[in-house]
Design an enzyme around this catalytic site. Sequence first.
Site, PDB file in Angstrom:
ATOM      1  N   ASP A   1     -36.714  -6.522 -13.812  1.00 12.50           N
ATOM      2  CA  ASP A   1     -35.933  -5.545 -13.069  1.00 12.50           C
ATOM      3  C   ASP A   1     -36.909  -4.473 -12.601  1.00 12.50           C
ATOM      4  O   ASP A   1     -38.088  -4.773 -12.351  1.00 12.50           O
ATOM      5  CB  ASP A   1     -34.816  -4.975 -13.952  1.00 12.50           C
TER       6      ASP A   1
ATOM      7  N   ALA B   1     -25.529  -8.466 -18.818  1.00 15.08           N
ATOM      8  CA  ALA B   1     -26.300  -7.649 -19.758  1.00 15.08           C
ATOM      9  C   ALA B   1     -27.290  -6.813 -18.966  1.00 15.08           C
ATOM     10  O   ALA B   1     -27.552  -7.074 -17.788  1.00 15.08           O
ATOM     11  CB  ALA B   1     -27.033  -8.528 -20.775  1.00 15.08           C
ATOM     12  N   LYS B   2     -27.837  -5.800 -19.612  1.00 18.08           N
ATOM     13  CA  LYS B   2     -28.897  -4.990 -19.011  1.00 18.08           C
ATOM     14  C   LYS B   2     -29.626  -4.281 -20.130  1.00 18.08           C
ATOM     15  O   LYS B   2     -29.043  -3.965 -21.165  1.00 18.08           O
ATOM     16  CB  LYS B   2     -28.320  -3.950 -18.044  1.00 18.08           C
ATOM     17  N   GLY B   3     -30.902  -4.025 -19.905  1.00 19.96           N
ATOM     18  CA  GLY B   3     -31.673  -3.323 -20.918  1.00 19.96           C
ATOM     19  C   GLY B   3     -32.868  -2.639 -20.314  1.00 19.96           C
ATOM     20  O   GLY B   3     -33.162  -2.785 -19.130  1.00 19.96           O
TER      21      GLY B   3
END
Length: 426
Positions: free
Chosen positions: A156, A115-117
């Site tokens: 991140d 996942a990434k956001g």
Amino acid sequence: MEEFAPEDGQLEWETPLYRTALAQYEQALPHADVQEFVAERLRYPERSLVVSVPVRLDSGRWTVFPGYRVQHSTVLGPTKGGIRYDPEVTLGECAALAMWMTWKCALLRLPYGGAKGGVRCTPRELSEDELQKITRRFTSELLPIIGPQEDIPAPDMATNEQTMAWMMDTYSMQVGHAVPEIVTGKPISLGGSLFRHEATGAGVVMVIERACQRLGWELAEQRCVVQGFGNVGGIAAAELDALGATVIAVSDLSGGVHDEGGLDVEALRRFAEERGSLAEWTESDRLTNDELLELPCDVLVLAAREDQVSAENAPRLQARLIAEGANGPTSLEADAILAERGILVLPDVLTNAGGVTVSYFEWVQDLGRLFWDRREIRAKLAEQLSDAFDRVWSLAEERGLSLRSAALVAGIREVAGALRSRGIYP
């Protein structure tokens, strides 16, 4: 068979970075031996969420920031991936990074999907109070899709332990009790793991060290250049220095510093922490980011951001070994040029996997409320990275692949095997 791919032109996440991630996947597929329905399903994220984040700034003005979360695959378990605050965050960027995270987790045999956001903002222009407001509202918007068994965020770009503490608190207030396992990379006092902060940078050097052993090089004899001097690059430079390698250049957003005799890495790190950047460092030669990338060296660590090595500058790089501490720093065209020139690339899905591996350790510790010491965590990380590296190296030799293709093939096979067994519901 029936096609269920989106029609041409209907990929909302279509960006150059996503196309790069997809092209890498397509290049690896012929060597992965997976069924067509599995291959087709894994080309696309399972879920993409776009939200708006309204925040009242310190000036009293209201601003709405766009926010994103992309979950690529839940085949192996809950999704895992960072949250970044950056003016260039897009749905496509998140989709690409989520796909890479799926292969990374599978390669390391972690029970996660990718996942990434992130939120599209300029964090340097925002106060701590404004960042807290953004984080808490963004977390509230993500509540329908995140959870300890659904999707576990982590820090991140431009996010950190404090960001994760705000996310954990916001989620916990909604469910009525403390849930430390909802995020990783949080403060030790809230259930964070020892060695998590250093894990990505230290892991980069563990992979470099393993590669040197395979190549018959002595790491202590190597001259190293590190692009990026933040959480990943700064720690990687310090680890290289501690192992006896000579770090001749480093850079951050303000530019680079260079000394052929070797830099005082510890002094540079203290200076950067105190001043916020290397901009005012005057004890070494200054150089631009482009000049830094093209310095003659043995090991070049790319620990800044995406798209740093392109078809334009790849012919001028003079490193013998490139280690990708950042995600997606090398374009497809540059990859081909570097391979033709005999420059070995340690790919991102392997090289920077230390962070998600120790994030997994943190999650496991939180779930069990049982915590390990720093020495134990470092040893577990080294063992897991060494195992992954050896599998990738052997596959590359066996199939005549680049290390990147071998790493992707190994990760794809893990996910594909699970998806083949599970099938596609209904």
